[in-house]
Motif scaffolding. Structure first.
Motif, PDB file in Angstrom:
ATOM      1  N   ALA A 156       0.832  -1.195   0.000  1.00 41.70           N
ATOM      2  CA  ALA A 156       0.000   0.000   0.000  1.00 41.70           C
ATOM      3  C   ALA A 156       0.873   1.254   0.000  1.00 41.70           C
ATOM      4  N   GLU A 157       1.998   1.204   0.690  1.00 45.76           N
ATOM      5  CA  GLU A 157       2.889   2.356   0.780  1.00 45.76           C
ATOM      6  C   GLU A 157       3.480   2.716  -0.583  1.00 45.76           C
ATOM      7  N   LEU A 158       3.841   1.701  -1.365  1.00 48.95           N
ATOM      8  CA  LEU A 158       4.476   1.936  -2.667  1.00 48.95           C
ATOM      9  C   LEU A 158       3.497   1.893  -3.828  1.00 48.95           C
ATOM     10  N   ASP A 159       2.223   1.617  -3.557  1.00 52.81           N
ATOM     11  CA  ASP A 159       1.214   1.451  -4.617  1.00 52.81           C
ATOM     12  C   ASP A 159       1.630   0.349  -5.590  1.00 52.81           C
ATOM     13  N   VAL A 160       1.780  -0.869  -5.080  1.00 54.33           N
ATOM     14  CA  VAL A 160       2.170  -2.024  -5.892  1.00 54.33           C
ATOM     15  C   VAL A 160       1.149  -3.131  -5.701  1.00 54.33           C
ATOM     16  N   LEU A 161       0.679  -3.700  -6.825  1.00 57.16           N
ATOM     17  CA  LEU A 161      -0.204  -4.863  -6.815  1.00 57.16           C
ATOM     18  C   LEU A 161       0.276  -5.824  -7.892  1.00 57.16           C
ATOM     19  N   THR A 162       0.601  -7.048  -7.527  1.00 53.04           N
ATOM     20  CA  THR A 162       1.003  -8.042  -8.533  1.00 53.04           C
ATOM     21  C   THR A 162       0.308  -9.369  -8.254  1.00 53.04           C
ATOM     22  N   ARG A 163       0.147 -10.149  -9.326  1.00 49.20           N
ATOM     23  CA  ARG A 163      -0.450 -11.474  -9.210  1.00 49.20           C
ATOM     24  C   ARG A 163       0.366 -12.456 -10.040  1.00 49.20           C
ATOM     25  N   GLN A 164       0.631 -13.649  -9.467  1.00 48.56           N
ATOM     26  CA  GLN A 164       1.352 -14.685 -10.192  1.00 48.56           C
ATOM     27  C   GLN A 164       0.443 -15.388 -11.190  1.00 48.56           C
ATOM     28  N   TYR A 165      -0.828 -15.499 -10.882  1.00 46.82           N
ATOM     29  CA  TYR A 165      -1.797 -16.137 -11.774  1.00 46.82           C
ATOM     30  C   TYR A 165      -2.332 -15.127 -12.780  1.00 46.82           C
ATOM     31  N   HIS A 166      -3.253 -15.584 -13.638  1.00 48.92           N
ATOM     32  CA  HIS A 166      -3.803 -14.738 -14.699  1.00 48.92           C
ATOM     33  C   HIS A 166      -5.243 -14.354 -14.371  1.00 48.92           C
ATOM     34  N   PRO A 167      -5.459 -13.163 -13.808  1.00 53.40           N
ATOM     35  CA  PRO A 167      -6.827 -12.753 -13.476  1.00 53.40           C
ATOM     36  C   PRO A 167      -7.738 -12.624 -14.693  1.00 53.40           C
ATOM     37  N   GLU A 168      -7.151 -12.326 -15.869  1.00 53.67           N
ATOM     38  CA  GLU A 168      -7.969 -12.203 -17.082  1.00 53.67           C
ATOM     39  C   GLU A 168      -8.510 -13.556 -17.529  1.00 53.67           C
ATOM     40  N   ALA A 169      -7.856 -14.627 -17.107  1.00 50.63           N
ATOM     41  CA  ALA A 169      -8.387 -15.993 -17.185  1.00 50.63           C
ATOM     42  C   ALA A 169      -8.883 -16.398 -18.551  1.00 50.63           C
ATOM     43  N   ASN A 170      -8.017 -16.378 -19.538  1.00 53.82           N
ATOM     44  CA  ASN A 170      -8.319 -16.941 -20.853  1.00 53.82           C
ATOM     45  C   ASN A 170      -7.228 -17.945 -21.206  1.00 53.82           C
ATOM     46  N   PRO A 171      -7.448 -19.238 -21.064  1.00 52.23           N
ATOM     47  CA  PRO A 171      -8.685 -19.875 -20.590  1.00 52.23           C
ATOM     48  C   PRO A 171      -8.732 -19.934 -19.072  1.00 52.23           C
ATOM     49  N   GLY A 172      -9.935 -20.199 -18.538  1.00 56.38           N
ATOM     50  CA  GLY A 172     -10.006 -20.437 -17.116  1.00 56.38           C
ATOM     51  C   GLY A 172     -11.125 -19.721 -16.400  1.00 56.38           C
ATOM     52  N   PRO A 173     -11.167 -19.822 -15.071  1.00 61.48           N
ATOM     53  CA  PRO A 173     -12.213 -19.207 -14.270  1.00 61.48           C
ATOM     54  C   PRO A 173     -12.047 -17.691 -14.170  1.00 61.48           C
ATOM     55  N   HIS A 174     -13.133 -17.014 -13.815  1.00 58.04           N
ATOM     56  CA  HIS A 174     -13.135 -15.557 -13.718  1.00 58.04           C
ATOM     57  C   HIS A 174     -13.247 -15.095 -12.271  1.00 58.04           C
ATOM     58  N   ASP A 175     -12.708 -15.879 -11.357  1.00 54.89           N
ATOM     59  CA  ASP A 175     -12.840 -15.569  -9.932  1.00 54.89           C
ATOM     60  C   ASP A 175     -12.131 -14.288  -9.521  1.00 54.89           C
ATOM     61  N   THR A 176     -11.115 -13.857 -10.293  1.00 58.03           N
ATOM     62  CA  THR A 176     -10.238 -12.780  -9.820  1.00 58.03           C
ATOM     63  C   THR A 176     -10.189 -11.591 -10.772  1.00 58.03           C
ATOM     64  N   LEU A 177     -11.211 -11.399 -11.579  1.00 56.94           N
ATOM     65  CA  LEU A 177     -11.233 -10.269 -12.521  1.00 56.94           C
ATOM     66  C   LEU A 177     -11.188  -8.920 -11.824  1.00 56.94           C
ATOM     67  N   ASP A 178     -11.595  -8.859 -10.547  1.00 56.87           N
ATOM     68  CA  ASP A 178     -11.596  -7.583  -9.846  1.00 56.87           C
ATOM     69  C   ASP A 178     -10.187  -7.032  -9.640  1.00 56.87           C
ATOM     70  N   PHE A 179      -9.164  -7.836  -9.925  1.00 58.53           N
ATOM     71  CA  PHE A 179      -7.790  -7.331  -9.851  1.00 58.53           C
ATOM     72  C   PHE A 179      -7.612  -6.098 -10.721  1.00 58.53           C
ATOM     73  N   PHE A 180      -8.201  -6.090 -11.904  1.00 55.86           N
ATOM     74  CA  PHE A 180      -8.042  -4.949 -12.810  1.00 55.86           C
ATOM     75  C   PHE A 180      -8.744  -3.704 -12.279  1.00 55.86           C
ATOM     76  N   ASP A 181      -9.850  -3.881 -11.584  1.00 56.42           N
ATOM     77  CA  ASP A 181     -10.498  -2.749 -10.925  1.00 56.42           C
ATOM     78  C   ASP A 181      -9.590  -2.181  -9.838  1.00 56.42           C
ATOM     79  N   ASP A 182      -8.937  -3.056  -9.089  1.00 54.89           N
ATOM     80  CA  ASP A 182      -8.032  -2.611  -8.031  1.00 54.89           C
ATOM     81  C   ASP A 182      -6.828  -1.876  -8.610  1.00 54.89           C
ATOM     82  N   VAL A 183      -6.312  -2.363  -9.738  1.00 48.58           N
ATOM     83  CA  VAL A 183      -5.167  -1.705 -10.373  1.00 48.58           C
ATOM     84  C   VAL A 183      -5.548  -0.303 -10.827  1.00 48.58           C
ATOM     85  N   LEU A 184      -6.669  -0.183 -11.491  1.00 45.62           N
ATOM     86  CA  LEU A 184      -7.072   1.133 -11.992  1.00 45.62           C
ATOM     87  C   LEU A 184      -7.458   2.065 -10.856  1.00 45.62           C
TER      88      LEU A 184
END
Length: 360
Positions: free
Chosen positions: A319-347
């Protein structure tokens, strides 16, 4: 009739049927996904690898270009129990060797037990075990492919989403370092109204400063993160001044730039059902993954999510440095859409009233 051979580092030579002819070499890996084969085959993160499908039948719903994640097939060769004619024809047109008619269970078990390994493949009328062994003998390790970024990155900058309109993120400008970015990452940002400028993987800090973006994003990509030194320099230059985000290789690059370390995994995570635990909420989500390296030490960042199967870091935050990273693929193509809100958090990080670089 046997007309293809796979020479493994174990010393074994596996017989198969050639579905698309040619010779190839690369790191032998497998995916457990049973759908999304078009997306997997066009994922730049598979560059310089031989992709084995654990699911026995690949191609049962055809080939549709609108599902592609890039403009070409990236694995150096493809291995399956059975490939449909649609897939075989596509790979033949792409010039990518493909084989089937072998027991992929044995191949997957070899990788599981002995780790990702080099393989040489010879397929077609003139194929011989000796030709496959020659490919194996000449095959480099992934860490030695120093130009892998150049193979998958844009050569010049591109801009997407300039007609975003009056949406919530219409004024948000994301600079994306393309280390092998999937199209769906760009789409996930532009669909939310952002403008995305895609930069080459070796873009200079000056090129980023010229754009003065609201968010600096490091994409996924193939190979060893240690070979993406230019991207690490850019992250080091702007951390604390521009919000930072990363996916897959991007997480590893950001961690290395902030004092962390990375290491090669035994056989990586590749599939669409990797369980991830969020420390704060206690929630477990299913994720899509495709990586052979992981963060060993997060450096200045906090591990906020882990893989349930092996405890490897799946999310790094500050939070101090404004950094958000994910090892998995939130955009999920192919795959589940459980974590699409990552892009909302980034923006959302761009809404913090950051002072423009020119005003610093």
């Amino acid at each position: 009739m046997t007309d293809a051979y796979l020479a493994l580092e174990t010393g074994d030579v596996v017989e198969a049927n050639a579905r698309a002819p040619g010779r190839a070499q690369g790191e032998l890996v497998f995916t457990t996904a049973y759908t999304g084969y078009e997306e997997s085959l066009t994922d730049p993160s598979y560059e310089a690898q031989v992709l084995t499908f654990a699911y026995p039948l690949i191609g049962n719903y055809g080939v549709r270009p609108e599902r592609f994640e890039s403009d070409r097939v990236h694995p150096s060769a493809v291995v399956a129990r059975e490939l449909t004619d649609d897939i075989a024809d596509w790979l033949r047109e792409e010039g990518v060797p493909a084989v089937d008619g072998l027991d992929t269970r044995d191949v997957v078990l070899s990788v599981r037990e002995q780790g990702a390994m080099k393989v040489g493949i010879a397929a077609g009328p003139d194929a011989t075990p000796e030709a496959a062994r020659a490919e194996l003998a000449d095959c480099p390790h992934m860490s030695d492919i120093e130009d892998i970024g150049e193979r998958v990155s844009v050569a010049e900058r591109e801009t997407h989403g300039t007609d975003a309109g009056d949406g919530a993120n219409a004024d948000t400008h994301v600079a994306l370092l393309d280390c092998g970015a999937k199209r769906s990452i760009v789409d996930s940002l532009t669909d939310r109204g952002a403008t995305v400028t895609v930069l080459p993987h070796d873009a200079t800090p000056e090129a980023v400063a010229e754009l003065d973006p609201d968010v600096l994003f490091v994409s996924n990509g193939p190979g060893d993160p240690a070979n993406f030194e230019a991207a690490q320099r850019v992250v080091s230059e702007f951390v604390g001044d521009i919000p930072l985000a990363g996916i897959c290789l991007g997480q590893q690059v950001v961690a290395r730039a902030l004092g962390g370390t990375t290491e090669k995994m035994e056989f990586g995570h590749r599939g669409v059902n990797q369980p991830v635990l969020d420390h704060e909420s206690g929630r477990v989500v299913m994720t899509t993954q495709n990586h052979g390296y992981t963060v060993a030490d997060p450096g200045d960042l906090e591990v906020t999510q882990i893989n349930v199967n092996d405890d490897t870091p799946e999310a790094l935050d500050s939070a101090e440095l404004d950094v958000l990273t994910r090892q998995y693929h939130p955009e999920a193509n192919p795959g589940p859409h459980d974590t699409l809100d990552f892009f909302d958090d980034v923006l959302a990080m761009a809404e913090s009233g950051r002072v423009p670089l020119a005003a610093d």
